[in-house]
Design a protein around this motif. Structure first.
Motif, PDB file in Angstrom:
ATOM      1  N   GLN B 180      -0.659   7.649  -3.600  1.00  0.00           N
ATOM      2  CA  GLN B 180       0.664   7.194  -3.166  1.00  0.00           C
ATOM      3  C   GLN B 180       0.717   7.148  -1.646  1.00  0.00           C
ATOM      4  O   GLN B 180       1.266   6.219  -1.064  1.00  0.00           O
ATOM      5  CB  GLN B 180       1.733   8.148  -3.712  1.00  0.00           C
ATOM      6  CG  GLN B 180       3.102   7.507  -3.851  1.00  0.00           C
ATOM      7  CD  GLN B 180       4.083   7.992  -2.822  1.00  0.00           C
ATOM      8  OE1 GLN B 180       3.956   9.105  -2.314  1.00  0.00           O
ATOM      9  NE2 GLN B 180       5.058   7.176  -2.498  1.00  0.00           N
ATOM     10  N   ALA B 181       0.114   8.177  -1.012  1.00  0.00           N
ATOM     11  CA  ALA B 181       0.129   8.241   0.455  1.00  0.00           C
ATOM     12  C   ALA B 181      -0.820   7.240   1.086  1.00  0.00           C
ATOM     13  O   ALA B 181      -0.941   7.192   2.309  1.00  0.00           O
ATOM     14  CB  ALA B 181      -0.209   9.653   0.912  1.00  0.00           C
ATOM     15  N   SER B 182      -1.535   6.452   0.270  1.00  0.00           N
ATOM     16  CA  SER B 182      -2.390   5.441   0.890  1.00  0.00           C
ATOM     17  C   SER B 182      -1.991   4.050   0.404  1.00  0.00           C
ATOM     18  O   SER B 182      -2.738   3.099   0.562  1.00  0.00           O
ATOM     19  CB  SER B 182      -3.864   5.732   0.586  1.00  0.00           C
ATOM     20  OG  SER B 182      -4.112   5.578  -0.785  1.00  0.00           O
ATOM     21  N   GLY B 183      -0.805   3.941  -0.169  1.00  0.00           N
ATOM     22  CA  GLY B 183      -0.269   2.627  -0.477  1.00  0.00           C
ATOM     23  C   GLY B 183      -0.538   2.107  -1.871  1.00  0.00           C
ATOM     24  O   GLY B 183      -0.174   0.981  -2.178  1.00  0.00           O
ATOM     25  N   VAL B 184      -1.172   2.917  -2.719  1.00  0.00           N
ATOM     26  CA  VAL B 184      -1.395   2.467  -4.096  1.00  0.00           C
ATOM     27  C   VAL B 184      -0.064   2.563  -4.850  1.00  0.00           C
ATOM     28  O   VAL B 184       0.696   3.510  -4.650  1.00  0.00           O
ATOM     29  CB  VAL B 184      -2.465   3.342  -4.784  1.00  0.00           C
ATOM     30  CG1 VAL B 184      -2.603   2.972  -6.248  1.00  0.00           C
ATOM     31  CG2 VAL B 184      -3.791   3.204  -4.067  1.00  0.00           C
ATOM     32  N   ASP B 185       0.223   1.577  -5.669  1.00  0.00           N
ATOM     33  CA  ASP B 185       1.466   1.590  -6.429  1.00  0.00           C
ATOM     34  C   ASP B 185       1.346   2.597  -7.573  1.00  0.00           C
ATOM     35  O   ASP B 185       0.761   2.314  -8.615  1.00  0.00           O
ATOM     36  CB  ASP B 185       1.740   0.188  -6.973  1.00  0.00           C
ATOM     37  CG  ASP B 185       3.107   0.089  -7.617  1.00  0.00           C
ATOM     38  OD1 ASP B 185       3.855   1.098  -7.547  1.00  0.00           O
ATOM     39  OD2 ASP B 185       3.436  -0.975  -8.166  1.00  0.00           O
ATOM     40  N   ARG B 240     -14.946  -0.532  -2.592  1.00  0.00           N
ATOM     41  CA  ARG B 240     -14.485  -1.027  -1.291  1.00  0.00           C
ATOM     42  C   ARG B 240     -15.265  -0.348  -0.171  1.00  0.00           C
ATOM     43  O   ARG B 240     -15.643  -0.995   0.807  1.00  0.00           O
ATOM     44  CB  ARG B 240     -13.010  -0.681  -1.085  1.00  0.00           C
ATOM     45  CG  ARG B 240     -12.067  -1.574  -1.822  1.00  0.00           C
ATOM     46  CD  ARG B 240     -10.637  -1.154  -1.517  1.00  0.00           C
ATOM     47  NE  ARG B 240      -9.737  -1.742  -2.485  1.00  0.00           N
ATOM     48  CZ  ARG B 240      -8.427  -1.528  -2.496  1.00  0.00           C
ATOM     49  NH1 ARG B 240      -7.878  -0.727  -1.605  1.00  0.00           N
ATOM     50  NH2 ARG B 240      -7.668  -2.106  -3.407  1.00  0.00           N
ATOM     51  N   ARG B 241     -15.484   0.961  -0.320  1.00  0.00           N
ATOM     52  CA  ARG B 241     -16.184   1.681   0.751  1.00  0.00           C
ATOM     53  C   ARG B 241     -17.620   1.191   0.900  1.00  0.00           C
ATOM     54  O   ARG B 241     -18.127   1.058   2.012  1.00  0.00           O
ATOM     55  CB  ARG B 241     -16.139   3.192   0.508  1.00  0.00           C
ATOM     56  CG  ARG B 241     -14.841   3.818   1.007  1.00  0.00           C
ATOM     57  CD  ARG B 241     -14.915   5.328   1.017  1.00  0.00           C
ATOM     58  NE  ARG B 241     -14.907   5.866  -0.328  1.00  0.00           N
ATOM     59  CZ  ARG B 241     -13.792   6.158  -0.995  1.00  0.00           C
ATOM     60  NH1 ARG B 241     -12.613   5.976  -0.435  1.00  0.00           N
ATOM     61  NH2 ARG B 241     -13.855   6.647  -2.216  1.00  0.00           N
ATOM     62  N   ALA B 243     -18.698  -1.826   0.162  1.00  0.00           N
ATOM     63  CA  ALA B 243     -18.620  -3.135   0.829  1.00  0.00           C
ATOM     64  C   ALA B 243     -18.340  -2.945   2.311  1.00  0.00           C
ATOM     65  O   ALA B 243     -18.939  -3.627   3.159  1.00  0.00           O
ATOM     66  CB  ALA B 243     -17.519  -3.975   0.182  1.00  0.00           C
ATOM     67  N   GLY B 244     -17.452  -2.022   2.615  1.00  0.00           N
ATOM     68  CA  GLY B 244     -17.116  -1.751   4.012  1.00  0.00           C
ATOM     69  C   GLY B 244     -18.325  -1.264   4.788  1.00  0.00           C
ATOM     70  O   GLY B 244     -18.569  -1.700   5.918  1.00  0.00           O
ATOM     71  N   GLY B 245     -19.097  -0.377   4.165  1.00  0.00           N
ATOM     72  CA  GLY B 245     -20.302   0.139   4.818  1.00  0.00           C
ATOM     73  C   GLY B 245     -21.269  -0.982   5.144  1.00  0.00           C
ATOM     74  O   GLY B 245     -21.824  -1.044   6.247  1.00  0.00           O
ATOM     75  N   VAL B 248     -19.833  -3.051   8.063  1.00  0.00           N
ATOM     76  CA  VAL B 248     -19.978  -2.354   9.344  1.00  0.00           C
ATOM     77  C   VAL B 248     -21.442  -2.424   9.809  1.00  0.00           C
ATOM     78  O   VAL B 248     -21.717  -2.749  10.974  1.00  0.00           O
ATOM     79  CB  VAL B 248     -19.504  -0.884   9.234  1.00  0.00           C
ATOM     80  CG1 VAL B 248     -19.870  -0.107  10.494  1.00  0.00           C
ATOM     81  CG2 VAL B 248     -18.001  -0.829   8.996  1.00  0.00           C
ATOM     82  N   MET B 251     -22.279  -5.773  11.199  1.00  0.00           N
ATOM     83  CA  MET B 251     -21.709  -5.997  12.535  1.00  0.00           C
ATOM     84  C   MET B 251     -22.532  -5.276  13.610  1.00  0.00           C
ATOM     85  O   MET B 251     -22.750  -5.811  14.694  1.00  0.00           O
ATOM     86  CB  MET B 251     -20.259  -5.511  12.587  1.00  0.00           C
ATOM     87  CG  MET B 251     -19.315  -6.468  11.917  1.00  0.00           C
ATOM     88  SD  MET B 251     -19.389  -8.080  12.730  1.00  0.00           S
ATOM     89  CE  MET B 251     -18.744  -9.121  11.451  1.00  0.00           C
TER      90      MET B 251
END
Lengths: 365, 266
Positions: B180-185, B240-241, B243-245, B248, B251
């Motif tokens: 909830q504190a990270s925006g998940v419904d 997601r993490r 993919a993010g790794g 990064v 880049m």
């Protein structure tokens, strides 16, 4: 194939001439350093903010009853909506951070000095505008965080004598933060400020092109022709390095580093731009325990708190901002090397330390 | 140089006005009950200190919350005209507490404990204490307390069944709060956890081992559904993490390549 296209275009619109003048023939000081690429990084960030902002607008509803739900929808239902929103929110923070670095490098290398006073003034205005666009965007999700941060921020205008209360009401569109506030903040955030910022960026770049780029006061021997205030002249760098491909590669390298940091925050620290209050719908009847502004406003926030009257706190901030904005007109010595300007350097370091101390204090208090 | 010094002084002068914010915590004014009774000896004064360590004090429920009376008027604080109730008789205790805890009161009355009310059965204060009221938790079901009246085996079986469910609920609740504190419904999950938790809470005053075991198992099954939904979100975040790794890393590699290319032009 590319060569043929190039030739085709060159025959018709003279692309070669532009390339010669603006890219390969655009010479930069030989001792130019990495800090000069922050301007390009900022351009990319601004472009990314515009693009992500436009994408968010597809699903975002600027209506107090629907705004929070629409943002939740973007974060949870829209494919990659979370990514777009996080990029926009993280991007705004990074834009302020990079802007501060860009200004610090200008400050330390003395690039704000004659004949570049106007570059500094337009740049400083851009800082204020970026803070403005961040503040107005903050209200958009209509969360507890949005609502109360905006309440606190608009309230500080009430300290201005006589006009204060009217100004607050004008900003809010009513006595309290409410649906009309969202309407005007959204209009400012999505229509007015982006255009004004783009115009100032245009002016900033125009000035850069007209005065020519400044040479850093250190490193390898300079190539600049010195500025004399007798008549206008472009400060060229004969014998310098070409913008393309040499410095473009530096720009690309800096932009890639920026993206590495930016994406690391987006993917591994997605909570950075938020507090838990950011995911609770706005409730005018329930004040959260610790309401704090964004990190870049913490020093201002703490300043307001430590002075005995809000007016005094506001005046000190206004004085400090005016002092910074007019710095090129106050500091007129031509010396640009930071180590040869000890008083200036001490003031800058003291100023930075004071800002950090106030921010930390504001965060902890 | 002098002009620079003047500027420095002007710039730093505002610092003289800095002073630490005066931040004295504002205390709630004490009720007249506390004012008088805290200075009284023994039986009349003791409840004050006990109350200070209670869940009631923590939630701002003062003497008058249970005993009635006027907490602002010392002279008439304890007159029945001002609604003063005094201390309830033993068999009236559950009703006394039940004014604010009607659900618990109902559960208690239908349990073996409640049915033995007035015939030596326990009342609310037997387990929760009277003035130092202790929050309902599984810790209250312990050998020392239960063996005052009967053996511990049955109570132990109940506690074991509930312990596991409680931990499960805590775990899921923590995970939902995190999302909830990270925006998940989490609205739907939150609502269903709320319902499950309420269902679980009705077991707290039940002393029927078979029913507690059966209900706990059914609740665990409900929780399992939430657990699976949460795992799915956790997995997608993990993806997601990854993919993010990769992004990064790409880049960083690009930055390095551009840097090398630039070097080749130097």
């Amino acid at each position: 194939m590319l060569k043929r296209l190039y030739r085709w275009l060159d025959l018709r619109i003279g692309v070669g001439e532009i390339v010669e003048k603006e890219l390969t023939g655009y010479l930069l000081p030989r001792n130019i350093n990495e800090w000069y690429s922050l301007g390009s990084v900022l351009l990319v960030i601004f472009a990314l903010q515009v693009i992500t902002g436009m994408l968010l607008m597809i699903y975002y509803v600027p209506d107090a009853d629907k705004a929070f739900k629409s943002v939740t929808f973007i974060m949870n239902e829209v494919p990659f909506g979370w990514l777009i929103r996080l990029c926009h929110a993280v991007g705004s923070n990074m834009m302020v951070a990079v802007l501060i670095l860009h200004m610090l490098s200008t400050l330390l290398m003395g690039s704000y000095k004659a004949p570049r006073e106007l570059n500094w003034v337009t740049g400083f205005t851009l800082l204020a505008l970026v803070q403005g666009i961040s503040l107005t965007g903050y209200l958009a999700p209509w969360s507890q965080l949005s609502f109360w941060a905006t309440t606190v921020a608009t309230n500080s205008a009430s300290a201005i004598p006589v006009a204060g209360p009217y100004l607050v009401e004008f900003l809010r569109g009513g006595k309290l933060v409410g649906p009309p506030t969202l309407g005007r903040f959204f209009a400012l955030h999505a229509a007015v400020l982006p255009v004004v910022i783009a115009a100032f960026i245009g002016a900033h770049l125009f000035l850069l092109k007209r005065t020519g780029i400044s040479a850093p006061p250190f490193g390898r021997e300079g190539t600049a022709t010195p500025f004399e205030a007798q008549q206008y002249h472009y400060q060229g760098h004969p014998g310098g390095i070409p913008f393309f491909p040499n410095y473009v590669l530096q720009d690309l390298s800096s932009i890639s580093i920026y993206f590495a940091v930016f994406l690391a925050v987006v993917f591994f620290w997605p909570g950075m731009p938020f507090t838990p209050d950011a995911f609770v719908p706005a409730d005018p009847f329930k004040t959260p325990a610790h309401i704090k502004p964004e990190w870049y406003f913490l020093a201002n926030y703490q300043t307001l708190k430590i002075f005995p009257s809000e007016l005094l706190g506001l005046s000190v901030q206004a004085a400090a901002m005016t002092f910074l904005a007019l710095l090129p007109f106050i500091d007129r010595s031509p010396e640009r090397h930071p180590l040869k300007r000890p008083v200036f350097l001490t003031l800058v370091i003291a100023g930075i330390l004071l800002w950090i101390a106030l921010s930390v204090w504001g965060h902890l208090s | 140089m002098t002009r620079k010094m003047t500027l420095a002084i002007l710039f730093l002068a505002p610092l003289l006005f800095l002073q630490p914010a005066l931040a004295a915590p504002v205390e709630q004014p004490e009720t007249v009950c506390i004012q008088c009774h805290s200075s009284l000896p023994d039986r009349l004064g003791a409840p004050v200190n006990l109350w200070r360590g209670s869940i009631h004090a923590e939630n701002g429920i003062s003497c008058n919350g249970c005993h009635g009376g006027d907490p602002k008027d010392a002279a008439n604080a304890m007159t029945p005209q001002r609604g003063f109730l005094g201390a309830p008789k033993e068999k009236d205790i559950p009703g006394f507490c039940g004014r604010c805890h009607p659900g618990v009161y109902k559960d208690y009355l239908s349990s073996a404990h409640g049915r033995a009310l007035g015939a030596g059965g326990p009342t609310c204060v037997t387990c929760h204490g009277n003035h130092q009221v202790v929050k309902a938790s599984l810790a209250l079901i312990n050998e020392k307390s239960c063996t005052r009246c009967h053996s511990f085996e049955r109570a132990q079986a109940i506690r074991d069944a509930m312990q596991q469910t409680e931990e499960y609920i805590d775990n899921i609740s923590r995970r939902i709060a995190g999302f909830q504190a990270s925006g998940v419904d989490t609205e739907k999950m939150g609502k269903s956890l709320f319902a499950v938790r309420n269902r679980f809470h009705t077991l707290f005053h039940d002393v029927d081992v078979a029913r507690v075991k059966g209900e706990s198992a059914a609740i665990n099954k409900e929780l399992g559904k939430l657990d699976a939904a949460l795992k799915e979100i956790e997995q997608s975040h993990q993806k997601r993490r990854v993919a993010g790794g990769i992004a990064v890393g790409f880049m960083v590699l690009l930055a390095f390549l551009f840097h090398l290319m630039k070097k080749s032009y130097d």
